[in-house]
Design a protein around this motif. Structure first.
Motif, PDB file in Angstrom:
ATOM      1  N   GLN A 127     -11.882  -4.458   1.777  1.00 46.97           N
ATOM      2  CA  GLN A 127     -12.396  -3.220   1.890  1.00 46.97           C
ATOM      3  C   GLN A 127     -13.972  -3.234   1.827  1.00 46.97           C
ATOM      4  O   GLN A 127     -14.714  -2.476   0.947  1.00 46.97           O
ATOM      5  CB  GLN A 127     -12.032  -2.238   0.882  1.00 46.97           C
ATOM      6  CG  GLN A 127     -10.493  -1.996   0.928  1.00 46.97           C
ATOM      7  CD  GLN A 127     -10.008  -0.741  -0.004  1.00 46.97           C
ATOM      8  OE1 GLN A 127     -10.342  -0.474  -0.911  1.00 46.97           O
ATOM      9  NE2 GLN A 127      -9.000  -0.156   0.381  1.00 46.97           N
ATOM     10  N   TYR A 168      -8.036   8.108   6.704  1.00 45.92           N
ATOM     11  CA  TYR A 168      -7.915   9.285   5.725  1.00 45.92           C
ATOM     12  C   TYR A 168      -8.343  10.466   6.371  1.00 45.92           C
ATOM     13  O   TYR A 168      -9.383  10.731   6.681  1.00 45.92           O
ATOM     14  CB  TYR A 168      -8.159   8.849   4.428  1.00 45.92           C
ATOM     15  CG  TYR A 168      -7.474   7.603   3.653  1.00 45.92           C
ATOM     16  CD1 TYR A 168      -6.629   7.852   2.751  1.00 45.92           C
ATOM     17  CD2 TYR A 168      -7.565   6.371   4.115  1.00 45.92           C
ATOM     18  CE1 TYR A 168      -5.902   6.927   2.149  1.00 45.92           C
ATOM     19  CE2 TYR A 168      -6.959   5.220   3.767  1.00 45.92           C
ATOM     20  CZ  TYR A 168      -5.967   5.733   2.582  1.00 45.92           C
ATOM     21  OH  TYR A 168      -5.353   4.769   1.855  1.00 45.92           O
ATOM     22  N   GLY A 185       0.881  -1.053   0.143  1.00 50.08           N
ATOM     23  CA  GLY A 185      -0.108   0.074  -0.168  1.00 50.08           C
ATOM     24  C   GLY A 185       0.645   1.186   0.212  1.00 50.08           C
ATOM     25  O   GLY A 185       2.126   1.530   0.110  1.00 50.08           O
ATOM     26  N   GLU A 186       0.306   2.235   0.131  1.00 51.83           N
ATOM     27  CA  GLU A 186       0.705   3.577  -0.294  1.00 51.83           C
ATOM     28  C   GLU A 186       1.456   4.020   1.422  1.00 51.83           C
ATOM     29  O   GLU A 186       1.096   3.474   2.190  1.00 51.83           O
ATOM     30  CB  GLU A 186      -0.303   4.700  -0.563  1.00 51.83           C
ATOM     31  CG  GLU A 186      -1.310   4.866   0.471  1.00 51.83           C
ATOM     32  CD  GLU A 186      -2.413   5.691   0.011  1.00 51.83           C
ATOM     33  OE1 GLU A 186      -2.352   7.014  -0.584  1.00 51.83           O
ATOM     34  OE2 GLU A 186      -3.837   5.316  -0.222  1.00 51.83           O
ATOM     35  N   GLY A 190     -11.111   2.231  -2.288  1.00 53.79           N
ATOM     36  CA  GLY A 190     -10.760   2.517  -3.837  1.00 53.79           C
ATOM     37  C   GLY A 190      -9.580   3.084  -3.797  1.00 53.79           C
ATOM     38  O   GLY A 190      -8.795   3.340  -4.639  1.00 53.79           O
ATOM     39  N   ARG A 191      -8.699   3.029  -2.363  1.00 53.97           N
ATOM     40  CA  ARG A 191      -7.461   3.433  -2.327  1.00 53.97           C
ATOM     41  C   ARG A 191      -6.476   2.210  -1.983  1.00 53.97           C
ATOM     42  O   ARG A 191      -6.874   1.171  -1.685  1.00 53.97           O
ATOM     43  CB  ARG A 191      -7.319   4.484  -1.079  1.00 53.97           C
ATOM     44  CG  ARG A 191      -7.940   5.744  -1.449  1.00 53.97           C
ATOM     45  CD  ARG A 191      -7.246   6.658  -2.413  1.00 53.97           C
ATOM     46  NE  ARG A 191      -5.843   7.247  -1.710  1.00 53.97           N
ATOM     47  CZ  ARG A 191      -5.789   8.166  -0.961  1.00 53.97           C
ATOM     48  NH1 ARG A 191      -6.560   9.018  -0.942  1.00 53.97           N
ATOM     49  NH2 ARG A 191      -4.556   8.430  -0.584  1.00 53.97           N
ATOM     50  N   ASP A 192      -5.040   2.173  -2.311  1.00 49.46           N
ATOM     51  CA  ASP A 192      -4.190   1.487  -2.105  1.00 49.46           C
ATOM     52  C   ASP A 192      -3.710   1.307  -0.585  1.00 49.46           C
ATOM     53  O   ASP A 192      -2.617   1.754  -0.148  1.00 49.46           O
ATOM     54  CB  ASP A 192      -3.098   1.441  -2.771  1.00 49.46           C
ATOM     55  CG  ASP A 192      -2.090   0.139  -2.835  1.00 49.46           C
ATOM     56  OD1 ASP A 192      -2.680  -0.896  -2.347  1.00 49.46           O
ATOM     57  OD2 ASP A 192      -0.983   0.373  -3.272  1.00 49.46           O
ATOM     58  N   GLU A 193      -4.620   1.043   0.514  1.00 46.17           N
ATOM     59  CA  GLU A 193      -4.661   1.321   1.789  1.00 46.17           C
ATOM     60  C   GLU A 193      -3.225   0.895   2.434  1.00 46.17           C
ATOM     61  O   GLU A 193      -2.913  -0.394   2.039  1.00 46.17           O
ATOM     62  CB  GLU A 193      -5.865   0.343   2.510  1.00 46.17           C
ATOM     63  CG  GLU A 193      -5.740   0.762   3.884  1.00 46.17           C
ATOM     64  CD  GLU A 193      -6.950   0.180   4.753  1.00 46.17           C
ATOM     65  OE1 GLU A 193      -6.952   0.476   6.067  1.00 46.17           O
ATOM     66  OE2 GLU A 193      -7.910  -0.267   4.183  1.00 46.17           O
ATOM     67  N   GLY A 237      -6.509  13.579   2.389  1.00 44.74           N
ATOM     68  CA  GLY A 237      -6.424  12.552   1.452  1.00 44.74           C
ATOM     69  C   GLY A 237      -5.379  11.805   1.928  1.00 44.74           C
ATOM     70  O   GLY A 237      -5.026  10.577   1.524  1.00 44.74           O
ATOM     71  N   GLU A 238      -4.407  12.144   2.916  1.00 42.71           N
ATOM     72  CA  GLU A 238      -3.288  11.375   3.581  1.00 42.71           C
ATOM     73  C   GLU A 238      -3.800  10.198   4.569  1.00 42.71           C
ATOM     74  O   GLU A 238      -4.781  10.761   5.587  1.00 42.71           O
ATOM     75  CB  GLU A 238      -2.029  12.120   4.012  1.00 42.71           C
ATOM     76  CG  GLU A 238      -1.496  12.963   2.943  1.00 42.71           C
ATOM     77  CD  GLU A 238      -0.274  13.843   3.597  1.00 42.71           C
ATOM     78  OE1 GLU A 238       0.722  14.030   2.644  1.00 42.71           O
ATOM     79  OE2 GLU A 238      -0.409  14.048   4.753  1.00 42.71           O
ATOM     80  N   PRO A 239      -3.195   8.978   4.381  1.00 38.79           N
ATOM     81  CA  PRO A 239      -3.571   7.977   5.678  1.00 38.79           C
ATOM     82  C   PRO A 239      -2.765   8.103   6.647  1.00 38.79           C
ATOM     83  O   PRO A 239      -1.603   8.497   6.783  1.00 38.79           O
ATOM     84  CB  PRO A 239      -3.478   6.761   4.916  1.00 38.79           C
ATOM     85  CG  PRO A 239      -2.194   7.006   4.005  1.00 38.79           C
ATOM     86  CD  PRO A 239      -2.435   8.474   3.327  1.00 38.79           C
ATOM     87  N   ALA A 241     -10.833   5.172   2.572  1.00 37.31           N
ATOM     88  CA  ALA A 241      -9.739   3.897   2.304  1.00 37.31           C
ATOM     89  C   ALA A 241     -10.334   3.046   1.017  1.00 37.31           C
ATOM     90  O   ALA A 241      -9.506   2.583   0.259  1.00 37.31           O
ATOM     91  CB  ALA A 241      -9.824   2.821   3.403  1.00 37.31           C
TER      92      ALA A 241
END
Length: 402
Positions: free
Chosen positions: A84, A294, A44-45, A72-75, A309-311, A70
């Protein structure tokens, strides 16, 4: 405040592999010097990691941070696969809608009604251990069957099936212990099993939580979709026993390796509720932090600007050792008076089964102290085998004698 664009260092996380139940000293260093850092998990990111108590509570409880974002994101995660769906990736109001359907089953009053049954189960298990004679594996013969039987009776799941669903439940805590294909297979098996049980309850309703979910679904489809019901019931079955099984043996291990505190508990069984809270604080159940939130907008956290937008991951085990909140945090103290730990999380995703887990842990410890006052390890502590490749820390076996 530091703008995160100026924060370029990204550290690999977890910092090291889990060492029994010892918390990595890196967390204490970070709480003092850099409470919010950039990290990179195996998958993930990149993300932020919060290590101080106040910041972790903000990440978990402030609605400016979202779990649903999360999707749709590369968690950031320790597992190869993305999971998810379900209540853990929901924000209010969807999260509130589902949580209300199960919360009544886990109220303090309802849990106390279950305590005598849990006590009878614990006594039966210890009777069997005593009749067989030492040594015994506390994981296999006590810690595993106790919470499984309780959650089975609460949900309405046949205990005879525990061999199957307990195996499948490993999929929710596996990082590398199972292959991605096995995880998909086990989750599919668990959901299919629960779908079959739900179908049975439609034709033969009973006084259990699954029947209540079926009624809620069939009487008002707007409250619960069929997929949500299956996922929710499967999650309750798996999460409702997996972590408690692990914590019973973890707590037993900690007490057996802290003889002064164990002697204190034996001398004063009235300390059992307090001991459970202290052990929930002291034991770092997670091998690493998980379930990123997020930021929905720019948020200042730990003197750093987290951009929308940042985890961000919250390190619960680190928060529970924060020196500004807990006196002598690295010392096990069963008489600790001020103990606002977050062992069950915080905010809207605070563990819905926290009261049930507390009761089971109290019954488990109380029964072991009362019935087996000579309980001790049957092998030297360094010879104990620990599980690996999981999101949680736990023993493969805990051989004991008395």
């Amino acid at each position: 405040m530091t703008d995160n664009q100026q924060t370029k260092d990204v550290r690999a996380y977890p910092f090291a592999g889990p060492d029994r139940l010892n918390l990595d000293p890196t967390y204490a260093e970070l709480r003092r010097e850099q409470p919010l850092i950039r990290i990179r998990l195996p998958y993930g990111e990149d993300a932020w990691l919060a290590t101080r108590y106040a910041d972790v509570k903000t990440v978990l409880g402030d609605l400016r941070f979202s779990r649903a974002a999360a999707i749709g994101r590369d968690e950031p995660r320790s597992t190869p696969q993305l999971i998810q769906d379900g209540i853990l990736t929901m924000d209010p109001p969807d999260h509130t809608r589902l949580r209300k359907l199960v919360a009544k089953a886990f109220t303090a009053r309802r849990v106390e009604q279950l305590r005598p049954r849990a006590q009878r189960i614990a006594d039966e298990l210890i009777d069997r251990m005593v009749a067989t004679g030492p040594p015994a594996d506390l994981v296999e013969h006590f810690a595993t069957p106790l919470p499984i039987r309780v959650i089975c009776e609460l949900l309405g799941v046949p205990f005879a099936d525990q061999g199957r669903f307990h195996t499948w439940s490993e999929a929710i805590v596996s990082t590398t212990s199972l292959s991605p294909e096995q995880i998909d297979e086990y989750l599919g098996n668990l959901h299919a099993y629960m779908a079959d049980l739900i179908a049975q309850r439609r034709h033969e309703p009973a006084d259990d939580l699954i029947s209540a979910l079926v009624r809620a679904r069939d009487e008002n489809a707007d409250r619960l979709t069929e997929t949500e019901m299956v996922t929710l019931a499967a999650g309750l079955l798996a999460a409702g026993h997996e972590t408690t099984v692990t914590q019973i043996s973890n707590f037993g291990y900690v007490l057996l390796t802290h003889p002064v505190e164990l002697a204190r508990l034996r001398a004063d069984p009235g300390l059992i509720p307090n001991a459970v809270e202290e052990l929930l604080r002291y034991v770092p159940l997670g091998a690493a932090s998980a379930f990123a939130r997020y930021a929905k907008e720019d948020v200042e956290l730990g003197g750093v600007l987290v951009r929308a937008g940042e985890p961000v991951l919250g390190a619960l085990a680190s928060a529970n050792r924060d020196e500004t909140v807990f006196a002598e945090p690295d010392r096990l103290d069963l008489t600790r008076e001020s103990n606002p730990h977050i062992g069950f999380g915080h905010g809207v995703h605070h563990c819905v089964g926290a009261q049930l887990a507390r009761m089971e842990l109290q019954v488990a410890l109380g029964s072991l102290v009362d019935r087996l006052p000579g309980l001790r390890l049957a092998v030297p502590e360094p010879e104990l085998a620990w599980k690996s490749g999981l999101l949680v820390r736990g023993l493969s076996a805990l051989p004991v004698t008395w």
